[in-house]
Design a protein around this motif. Structure first.
Motif, mmCIF file in Angstrom:
data_model
loop_
_atom_site.group_PDB
_atom_site.id
_atom_site.type_symbol
_atom_site.label_atom_id
_atom_site.label_comp_id
_atom_site.label_asym_id
_atom_site.label_seq_id
_atom_site.Cartn_x
_atom_site.Cartn_y
_atom_site.Cartn_z
ATOM 1 N N VAL A 1 2.175 -6.528 -2.380
ATOM 2 C CA VAL A 1 1.433 -5.312 -2.059
ATOM 3 C C VAL A 1 1.577 -4.978 -0.583
ATOM 4 C CG1 VAL A 1 -0.258 -5.492 -3.917
ATOM 5 C CG2 VAL A 1 -0.720 -6.608 -1.762
ATOM 6 N N ILE B 1 2.633 -1.141 -4.595
ATOM 7 C CA ILE B 1 2.593 -2.344 -5.427
ATOM 8 C C ILE B 1 3.993 -2.569 -5.973
ATOM 9 C CG2 ILE B 1 1.632 -3.447 -7.488
ATOM 10 C CD1 ILE B 1 -0.770 -1.500 -7.238
ATOM 11 N N ILE C 1 -4.373 0.361 -0.415
ATOM 12 C CA ILE C 1 -3.200 -0.184 -1.100
ATOM 13 C C ILE C 1 -2.127 0.887 -1.102
ATOM 14 C CG2 ILE C 1 -2.295 -1.129 -3.257
ATOM 15 C CD1 ILE C 1 -5.215 -2.085 -3.823
ATOM 16 N N ASN D 1 2.390 -9.990 -7.674
ATOM 17 C CA ASN D 1 2.754 -8.669 -7.150
ATOM 18 C C ASN D 1 2.781 -8.729 -5.630
ATOM 19 O OD1 ASN D 1 0.825 -6.898 -9.617
ATOM 20 N ND2 ASN D 1 3.008 -7.190 -9.595
ATOM 21 N N GLU E 1 -2.492 1.731 -6.546
ATOM 22 C CA GLU E 1 -1.983 2.327 -5.315
ATOM 23 C C GLU E 1 -2.920 3.437 -4.851
ATOM 24 O OE1 GLU E 1 2.089 3.596 -5.574
ATOM 25 O OE2 GLU E 1 2.801 1.553 -5.917
ATOM 26 N N GLU F 1 -1.207 -1.735 -11.425
ATOM 27 C CA GLU F 1 -2.342 -2.486 -10.895
ATOM 28 C C GLU F 1 -1.883 -3.738 -10.169
ATOM 29 O OE1 GLU F 1 -5.933 -1.493 -14.047
ATOM 30 O OE2 GLU F 1 -5.090 -3.497 -14.000
ATOM 31 N N VAL F 2 -2.635 -4.127 -9.148
ATOM 32 C CA VAL F 2 -2.333 -5.346 -8.411
ATOM 33 C C VAL F 2 -2.660 -6.544 -9.300
ATOM 34 C CG1 VAL F 2 -2.895 -6.742 -6.395
ATOM 35 C CG2 VAL F 2 -2.864 -4.250 -6.197
ATOM 36 N N ARG G 1 1.965 -11.147 -0.883
ATOM 37 C CA ARG G 1 2.145 -11.381 -2.317
ATOM 38 C C ARG G 1 0.943 -12.145 -2.818
ATOM 39 N NH1 ARG G 1 6.841 -14.610 -5.348
ATOM 40 N NH2 ARG G 1 5.485 -16.271 -4.734
#
Length: 167
Positions: A89, A153, A150, A87, A132, A82-83, A103
């Protein structure tokens, strides 16, 4: 609005306050004393510049101390898929047919020019907690929004060069 800070943000702010109190303050006071010794204060540019620097430092100390008093401490851990905060991305921008990398950081570190997106920004709020391949709608205002996908990640370590933004 309360600033959201991680424990790492708090540590960096405390370090900056300590540096400003122990090093910068001492240097600023010496600069004012030295400039004052040059004579007539009404036309002494060095004196006025030194006073301005000293006051700017004191103002920054007060600002940071106030930020710490009113901050909301947030957890920077997230699930692997998960974001979350810190993180990196990779996002596919459908409207532009481009992929961009950001980020996710707390609001006091946000700097879109440097690829750091605040968790309080429309983009940050929208992607936080997603996985994702999720297609996410970013609502910019009442009339406009856009979709991103997304793509990737990455768990990234905090960068030592990350600074608390100045106002």
């Amino acid at each position: 609005m309360r600033d959201k800070l991680t424990k790492s943000d708090v540590k960096k702010i405390q370090e900056e306050i300590e540096h400003r109190k122990l090093v910068v303050r001492k240097e600023a006071i010496e600069a004012v004393k030295e400039a004052r010794a040059h004579g007539d204060l009404s036309e002494n540019f060095e004196y006025h510049a030194a006073k301005k620097d000293k006051n700017r430092n004191e103002s920054r100390i007060r600002y940071l101390e106030r930020m710490l008093k009113t901050a909301e401490i947030v957890d920077d851990t997230s699930k692997e898929d998960e974001v979350g905060i810190n993180n990196t991305v990779e996002l596919y921008m459908e409207d532009d047919d481009e992929t961009e990398t950001y980020r996710l950081v707390t609001s006091v570190r946000g700097s879109s020019v440097n690829g750091l997106i605040s968790i309080d920004s429309p983009l940050g709020k929208a992607i936080l907690g997603h996985k994702e391949n999720d297609r996410v709608y970013i609502k910019v205002n009442a009339d406009y929004g856009y979709y991103v996908v997304i793509r990737k990640i990455l768990n990234t370590q905090e960068d030592e060069n990350d600074h608390i933004r100045s106002y």
